[in-house]
Design an enzyme around this catalytic site. Structure first.
Site, mmCIF file in Angstrom:
data_model
loop_
_atom_site.group_PDB
_atom_site.id
_atom_site.type_symbol
_atom_site.label_atom_id
_atom_site.label_comp_id
_atom_site.label_asym_id
_atom_site.label_seq_id
_atom_site.Cartn_x
_atom_site.Cartn_y
_atom_site.Cartn_z
ATOM 1 N N ILE A 203 0.844 -1.200 0.000
ATOM 2 C CA ILE A 203 0.000 0.000 0.000
ATOM 3 C C ILE A 203 0.878 1.248 0.000
ATOM 4 C CG2 ILE A 203 -1.839 1.231 1.191
ATOM 5 C CD1 ILE A 203 -2.648 -1.480 2.444
ATOM 6 N N SER B 164 -6.449 -0.106 10.783
ATOM 7 C CA SER B 164 -7.111 -1.287 10.239
ATOM 8 C C SER B 164 -8.524 -1.415 10.795
ATOM 9 C CB SER B 164 -6.305 -2.538 10.599
ATOM 10 O OG SER B 164 -7.036 -3.709 10.354
ATOM 11 N N TYR C 284 -1.977 -8.029 16.725
ATOM 12 C CA TYR C 284 -1.837 -7.087 15.612
ATOM 13 C C TYR C 284 -2.891 -5.994 15.694
ATOM 14 C CZ TYR C 284 -2.854 -5.147 11.034
ATOM 15 O OH TYR C 284 -3.146 -4.273 10.020
ATOM 16 N N LYS D 120 -2.603 -1.729 16.491
ATOM 17 C CA LYS D 120 -3.164 -0.630 15.704
ATOM 18 C C LYS D 120 -4.050 0.264 16.576
ATOM 19 C CE LYS D 120 -1.437 -1.513 11.607
ATOM 20 N NZ LYS D 120 -0.480 -0.578 10.975
#
Length: 333
Positions: A19, A123, A147, A151
């Site tokens: 990205i 996310s 994870y 974030k």
């Protein structure tokens, strides 16, 4: 930096990744100066194309400060992070150190260099399994992996920097990024990817492993899970819009970035077969723990706040991905 920050250079950490590299191209096309900071642990030098590349780590405050000062950096887009959900549960310290502590080191160095505008790669996983779809920005924060928690933590850290300094941030909560550039120049490396589109392409083009569909007995029209697939070019454009928003003295916000359209696993595979003229070989396996039945974004806030909407859908995602992966297979021969 206020209204003048969009006149300076954008520092893109992790800009050699999937990205990140598309965002670098979008920024260049928008006339912005860019400098990339990437360790190249997971990024690819060639994906940066002609943007300046500094090889290094976000923990290195001196390097970050030097890069900011030498390149006239006024805004930051922060991608550099580990993102494998399974790995995060097995080696959590790796994620706390890099994704969380590394972000603190990076922000401290940027603030010391007068960089106050931050766009953060977050996310939709911060919401966990959503109670209601489409998902709005008011949905509960309920991470279901280390994870996702990393974030969510950085979002909160950025919020508090906004309370204690001049920093302003936009946390972009991505849904399922997929596809490749329309000119076929850059795309997602399928070597380590666990995402559906590259895995489907791998099964189709390499004939080495059949795709596993995790469950076909969900309460959806065709029994498979539904996700919001967003073209990586649309996602890259959201970062440009977010920087413009901060350049207009926008307040700290978190924004869902998706199309608002849910596509099932079988819809993705059927579209791939239609584009390729060949069916994706797959087997149906048991449901995977932690998989939400359906999740897709409500993109209203992104449109109202950033002036951003998605331009492309599943067909363009699959077409560009297929073109990209065919070119990679041919190059490898």
């Amino acid at each position: 930096m206020g209204v003048n920050s969009i006149d300076g250079t954008v520092l893109v950490t992790g800009g050699a990744g999937y990205i990140g590299s598309h965002t670098v191209r979008s920024l260049r096309e928008a006339g912005r100066e860019v400098v990339v900071l990437d360790s190249l642990e997971l990024g690819r030098r060639e994906a940066v194309i002609d943007a300046p590349l500094v090889i290094g780590d976000i923990h290195d405050r001196d390097l970050v400060a030097t890069t900011c000062n030498e390149h006239g950096v006024t805004q930051l887009v922060h991608f550099a992070a580990y993102k494998a959900v399974g790995e995060s549960m097995e080696t959590p310290a790796k994620y706390w150190r890099n994704n969380v502590a590394g972000s603190v080191d990076l922000v401290e160095a940027c603030l010391a260099s007068g960089v106050n505008d931050v766009v953060f790669s977050s996310s939709c996983s911060v919401n966990g399994t959503p109670d209601v779809v489409p998902v709005t920005e008011n949905a509960p924060i309920h991470p279901e992996s280390v994870y996702a928690e990393s974030k969510a933590m950085v979002e909160r850290i950025l919020f508090w920097y906004g309370q204690t300094s001049d920093l302003r941030s936009v946390s972009l909560r991505y849904f399922n990024a997929a596809g490749a550039s329309f000119d076929g120049r850059i795309g997602e490396d399928w070597t380590h990817s666990q995402n559906l589109v590259p895995l489907a392409m791998k099964a189709l083009l390499l004939n080495e492993r059949r795709l596993t569909v995790f469950g076909d007995d969900y309460d959806t029209p065709d029994g498979t899970c539904i996700r919001d697939y967003i073209h990586v070019a649309d996602l890259a454009n959201a970062h440009v819009k977010a920087l413009d928003y901060l350049g207009r003295d926008g307040d700290t916000v978190a924004v869902n970035v998706g199309t608002g359209v849910g596509s099932s696993v079988l819809e993705v595979l059927n579209t791939t077969a239609d584009v390729a003229g060949e069916a994706v070989p797959y087997d149906v396996g048991p449901r995977r723990a932690g998989d939400p039945v359906a999740t897709f974004a409500d993109p209203t806030f992104a449109s109202d706040t950033l002036g951003w909407t998605a331009n492309w859908g599943l067909r363009e995602i699959v077409e560009t991905a297929y073109t990209w992966y065919v070119s990679q297979v041919e190059r490898a021969r």
